[in-house]
Enzyme design. Sequence first.
Site, PDB file in Angstrom:
ATOM      1  N   HIS A 194       8.317   7.906 -36.561  1.00 49.13           N
ATOM      2  CA  HIS A 194       9.453   8.811 -36.758  1.00 49.13           C
ATOM      3  C   HIS A 194       9.350  10.042 -35.859  1.00 49.13           C
ATOM      4  O   HIS A 194       8.353  10.252 -35.160  1.00 49.13           O
ATOM      5  CB  HIS A 194       9.559   9.226 -38.228  1.00 49.13           C
ATOM      6  CG  HIS A 194       8.357   9.956 -38.770  1.00 49.13           C
ATOM      7  ND1 HIS A 194       8.123  11.289 -38.540  1.00 49.13           N
ATOM      8  CD2 HIS A 194       7.326   9.518 -39.559  1.00 49.13           C
ATOM      9  CE1 HIS A 194       7.016  11.662 -39.148  1.00 49.13           C
ATOM     10  NE2 HIS A 194       6.497  10.609 -39.771  1.00 49.13           N
ATOM     11  N   CYS A 210       1.596   8.207 -40.913  1.00 56.18           N
ATOM     12  CA  CYS A 210       2.729   7.804 -40.087  1.00 56.18           C
ATOM     13  C   CYS A 210       2.504   8.220 -38.634  1.00 56.18           C
ATOM     14  O   CYS A 210       1.617   9.012 -38.318  1.00 56.18           O
ATOM     15  CB  CYS A 210       4.022   8.423 -40.614  1.00 56.18           C
ATOM     16  SG  CYS A 210       4.594   7.685 -42.169  1.00 56.18           S
TER      17      CYS A 210
END
Length: 426
Positions: A194, A210
């Site tokens: 992301h 992440c």
Amino acid sequence: MSFCLLCSCQLLRGPDTISSLEFSPIREFPLFDGQAIIGVAAQIETDEQDSLLVIGRHFGLGYDEITRANSNLDPWLPEPGSTVRLPLRFIIPEAPRKGVVLNLAAKRLFLYNKKNGHKVLTYPVGIGREGWETPQGLTRITAKTAKPSWTVPESIRREHAKKGDPLPRVVPAGPNNPLGDYALRLGFPGYLIHGTNKPYGVGMEVSHGCVRLYPEDIAKLFRHVTVGSQVRIVNQPFLTAWDGDTLFLQAYPPTDKDPKQVNRLVQDLMARLQKIEQESGRPIDWDKVQAAIERSDGVLTPILNDDTDDFYLTISRPSTKFNRPIPKAIDADAWKLSVAKLPNEKQARQFAAMLNHQGPPIPAHAFATNVIAGPFSSSQDAASAKKRLLSEFSITSQVMEPGKMVEIPQASQENTFFTNLLTFFD
């Protein structure tokens, strides 16, 4: 000079200097059969108010990449006229050239062009910190979301609650959303690739597992990949490759901090190099190998006995200034925060620069040895920044109402404040 000359590492023994108009901050490189090294090592001279983080972002380098390659420079306040090395030459990870390949040790992602197998895109990334490691293995992109909301995992909510910074169950899209503007869900449950609202953390081990990209890079990656695209995550700290008759080693700090595991990785590298030496008949300079491992700065190092140092292309500064985080001027009529009093003016300027690089930014100014955050448009904005300073850095600041001054924090807290920020960016 053609665009290809800037991208092909085997053709760059030409002029010593090139204009920045010809050397644009590209992320896409040609890739031919048998080619294992892409890009070009370059260098640029600093100007007033530069920081290594801003220069690195402009040229597609993460925090660790730009700071380790320039360990002799202050990352926040490099002296004007200093030479900054841009380690924009990369050895491609040993993995099938398909879809997305992410090398955790390098903190770098490679995207192979599905329509044109002779191109590769590469971006710096932030990955999981110790205890929240990014998983390895083969997976796929299972969903793409623009303007995502963030459903906060319970473990992260508990972590923030302990710091006095409770989070809602869902954070909507916007400047306070750590996912940024785009998210790619992976087949590994709970993990995403992301964007970020803290861009200067890209290139570090700072996430809960992440993978983070600069906002401008995730926007491009989002367009290029599809649901179902393959994602392979590897961990290769020691990469070797030939460029013509020159053998290179690119060494990164292993993400595994276990000394036994690190020693095994070094032994595997030595065995690989001994085999290369035997098969090629070219003697390796083992002192160069050892020095490269000790530095582990990600800079390509030629390691044969008869090799000279790698070539650095000198480029001129772009005609438009780098997008530096410079806060608005501050005055007595604005809402402000009294943050810290540092031992000297240089540390105060460093401290202010660190705060200005936060995401979302915390505007800050150095006045002699004092650091004042602001201006803020309202008491609510000042209170929000005060809360962030406390929860993220354990810094107790004081609100300064318009027209009112308060005492600067006492010296007993000065070193703690500065150490907290240095540790965060270490």
